[in-house]
Enzyme design. Structure first.
Site, short mmCIF file in Angstrom:
data_model
loop_
_atom_site.label_atom_id
_atom_site.label_comp_id
_atom_site.label_asym_id
_atom_site.label_seq_id
_atom_site.Cartn_x
_atom_site.Cartn_y
_atom_site.Cartn_z
N TYR A 131 -13.87 -41.93 -22.46
CA TYR A 131 -15.01 -42.80 -22.75
C TYR A 131 -15.84 -42.19 -23.88
O TYR A 131 -16.24 -41.03 -23.82
CB TYR A 131 -15.89 -42.99 -21.51
CG TYR A 131 -16.96 -44.04 -21.76
CD1 TYR A 131 -16.68 -45.39 -21.57
CD2 TYR A 131 -18.21 -43.67 -22.23
CE1 TYR A 131 -17.64 -46.35 -21.85
CE2 TYR A 131 -19.17 -44.64 -22.51
CZ TYR A 131 -18.88 -45.97 -22.31
OH TYR A 131 -19.82 -46.92 -22.59
N GLN A 188 -18.47 -51.51 -17.04
CA GLN A 188 -17.30 -52.40 -17.02
C GLN A 188 -16.06 -51.71 -17.59
O GLN A 188 -14.94 -51.94 -17.12
CB GLN A 188 -17.60 -53.70 -17.77
CG GLN A 188 -18.01 -53.55 -19.22
CD GLN A 188 -19.50 -53.34 -19.40
OE1 GLN A 188 -20.21 -52.95 -18.47
NE2 GLN A 188 -20.00 -53.63 -20.60
N ASN A 211 -24.26 -42.98 -20.46
CA ASN A 211 -25.60 -43.16 -19.94
C ASN A 211 -25.58 -43.23 -18.41
O ASN A 211 -24.56 -42.99 -17.77
CB ASN A 211 -26.25 -44.40 -20.56
CG ASN A 211 -25.48 -45.68 -20.23
OD1 ASN A 211 -24.67 -45.73 -19.31
ND2 ASN A 211 -25.74 -46.72 -21.00
N GLN A 255 -31.67 -32.35 -28.85
CA GLN A 255 -31.03 -32.86 -27.63
C GLN A 255 -31.82 -34.04 -27.05
O GLN A 255 -31.23 -34.96 -26.48
CB GLN A 255 -30.89 -31.74 -26.60
CG GLN A 255 -29.99 -30.59 -27.03
CD GLN A 255 -28.58 -31.04 -27.40
OE1 GLN A 255 -28.07 -32.02 -26.87
NE2 GLN A 255 -27.95 -30.34 -28.33
N HIS A 258 -30.95 -37.81 -28.02
CA HIS A 258 -29.77 -38.50 -27.52
C HIS A 258 -30.13 -39.75 -26.72
O HIS A 258 -29.46 -40.78 -26.82
CB HIS A 258 -28.94 -37.57 -26.62
CG HIS A 258 -27.98 -36.71 -27.35
ND1 HIS A 258 -26.84 -37.19 -27.93
CD2 HIS A 258 -27.99 -35.37 -27.60
CE1 HIS A 258 -26.18 -36.19 -28.50
NE2 HIS A 258 -26.85 -35.09 -28.31
N GLU A 320 -27.14 -28.36 -18.51
CA GLU A 320 -25.97 -28.70 -19.31
C GLU A 320 -25.85 -27.75 -20.49
O GLU A 320 -24.81 -27.11 -20.71
CB GLU A 320 -26.09 -30.14 -19.79
CG GLU A 320 -24.95 -30.59 -20.69
CD GLU A 320 -25.23 -31.93 -21.34
OE1 GLU A 320 -24.25 -32.56 -21.79
OE2 GLU A 320 -26.40 -32.34 -21.43
N ASP A 351 -22.17 -29.15 -30.40
CA ASP A 351 -21.94 -30.60 -30.32
C ASP A 351 -20.84 -31.04 -31.27
O ASP A 351 -20.26 -32.12 -31.07
CB ASP A 351 -23.23 -31.36 -30.66
CG ASP A 351 -24.25 -31.31 -29.55
OD1 ASP A 351 -23.87 -31.04 -28.40
OD2 ASP A 351 -25.45 -31.53 -29.82
N GLU A 405 -1.56 -21.48 16.86
CA GLU A 405 -2.25 -22.75 16.61
C GLU A 405 -1.72 -23.88 17.47
O GLU A 405 -2.23 -25.00 17.41
CB GLU A 405 -2.13 -23.11 15.13
CG GLU A 405 -2.87 -22.14 14.21
CD GLU A 405 -2.72 -22.49 12.74
OE1 GLU A 405 -1.94 -23.43 12.42
OE2 GLU A 405 -3.39 -21.85 11.91
N HIS A 410 6.10 -26.47 13.79
CA HIS A 410 6.05 -25.58 12.63
C HIS A 410 6.88 -24.33 12.88
O HIS A 410 7.64 -23.87 12.02
CB HIS A 410 4.60 -25.18 12.33
CG HIS A 410 3.81 -26.22 11.62
ND1 HIS A 410 3.55 -27.45 12.16
CD2 HIS A 410 3.21 -26.22 10.39
CE1 HIS A 410 2.82 -28.16 11.32
NE2 HIS A 410 2.61 -27.45 10.22
#
Length: 419
Positions: A131, A188, A211, A255, A258, A320, A351, A405, A410
């Site tokens: 994206y 979407q 966003n 920053q 943005h 971040e 960046d 167990e 097993h």
């Protein structure tokens, strides 16, 4: 921009604000969760028709414009790009690739006992969706940051989604050799990548920043499709005692521009530095409306009582992006997406061209992981092999554990091969 001391008269106010910042991830996405849920459900139900409606309403995509970007369009964008920008993209791509190559996990084998070998093999994911935000600014850098490590990993199918892709973004796609690029964005696009439509086939994993709507959508689809991390609105923390006020302010403004939801924080025990940075920010953000908006809403200057408190608060916020004064500071850094060291390391270099990825964890996810890496596009698969001798050596121990167990089947699966 708020200036609070963590001691004295503003101690309670500072503590309350810090607690709010620690909850920032969940509280932010909750604001848009109902809208995002409706969009994702609509895409799952109506597929391409819903995808086109959202693209038309939100991004102005005309009915005659294909969702899939043609190779000719990407090539034309590259050819229309200035030589200087082409060169910058090539440098960025090369550094990102070199860093990703160095990050790749290796295959290995060990022999924990005679007749026993264990190890790991490394395989790429089959398909990923990258994206690339495209609302306020063209972000060709994000295309290179997401596509390049996927290529280094060997992912066979790499899909890019971006709303209203700018010429610069299309040019970066041509440089990167992208073959599947869709003119869709927002929640979407995330839904289409996760669940598929007639036009957009689903992918195994979705990566990339976005966003609040994109971040909320990634979290919503994560039970059904892999995601890298919540990589929402930008965050920056500068933890400094001796930094240059103008340089610190420049990073905070950079920053903050943005997104109006961006978080910019200075933490220092130096009250004079905090005051100087605050004054610089007023000057530097004067003609930057988005930065001015985010700094006014979320910007914080914390003056602490000690260097120890500065360090503890920085790790609590798990930012971040983090800037520190010197290499020695790396010893106390526990939680951060990416760290920038010293007076000559502006965060903007990370960046674009440094090589480490700029897709980084937000909302305190820096407590549990770092930024996007080549490993996000790979699977580490463990392998084990026994000879008869090896099974006879370790088998009794496995049987003892299985019987303890109560898992008799097993134990029998081991016993049957030891006869």
């Amino acid at each position: 921009m708020k200036l609070l001391r963590t001691f004295g008269r503003t101690k309670k106010a500072a503590a309350a604000l810090i607690e709010t910042l620690e909850r920032r991830g969940a509280s932010s996405t909750s604001k848009v969760a109902p809208i995002v849920t409706a969009i994702v459900t609509d895409i799952r139900t109506r597929g391409d028709s819903a995808l086109r409606e959202y693209a038309a309403n939100f991004d102005g995509l005309s009915p005659n414009t294909p969702l899939l970007v043609s190779q000719a369009d990407m090539q034309a964008a590259w050819e229309a790009t200035s030589p200087a920008l082409q060169s910058a993209m090539r440098v960025a791509q090369a550094n990102i690739r070199a860093f990703a190559e160095a990050q790749k996990p290796r295959e290995w084998t060990i022999a924990p006992a005679p007749g026993v070998t264990t190890g790991q093999i490394v395989r790429p994911l089959g398909s990923v969706g990258c994206y690339v935000p495209g609302g306020r600014y063209p972000l060709p850098s994000t295309l290179l940051m997401t596509v390049t490590p996927a290529q280094v990993a060997g992912v066979e199918r790499i899909v890019v989604c971006s709303p209203k892709p700018a010429r610069e973004t299309l040019a970066a796609a041509w440089l990167a050799g992208v073959t599947e690029f869709y003119r869709v964005g927002g929640a979407q696009a995330i839904a289409a990548l996760a669940y598929g439509t007639a036009t957009v086939a689903r992918v195994d994993k979705i990566v990339g920043p976005g966003n609040l709507y994109v971040t909320a959508a990634k979290m919503l689809v994560s039970p059904d499709c892999g995601i890298d991390m919540p990589a929402g609105p930008t965050e920056i923390v500068v933890a400094s005692e001796t930094g240059d006020p103008a340089a610190i302010a420049a990073d905070l403004v950079a920053q903050a521009e943005h997104d109006p939801e961006a978080l910019a924080v200075l933490i220092t025990g130096n009250a004079a530095l905090a005051a100087a940075v605050r004054a610089e920010i007023k000057t530097q953000a004067r003609h930057n409306p988005i930065a001015r908006q985010s700094l006014a809403a979320q910007g914080c200057l914390f003056v602490t009582s000690s260097i120890t408190e500065t360090r503890d608060l920085t790790n609590r916020l798990a930012p971040e992006h983090l800037t520190v004064d010197a290499p020695a500071d790396l010893k106390w850094v526990r939680n951060a997406g990416s760290v920038f060291v010293g007076p000559y390391s502006p965060q903007s270099m990370g960046d674009y061209v440094s090589g480490p990825n700029h897709v980084l964890p937000t909302g305190r996810v820096g407590r549990i992981r770092g930024g996007l890496s080549v490993s996000d596009f790979l699977k580490v698969i463990t392998v084990q092999q026994y000879t008869r001798k090896g099974l006879r050596a370790l088998g009794p121990h496995a049987m003892a554990l299985a019987q303890a167990e109560g898992l008799t089947g097993h134990a029998q699966s081991v016993r049957a091969r030891m006869l």
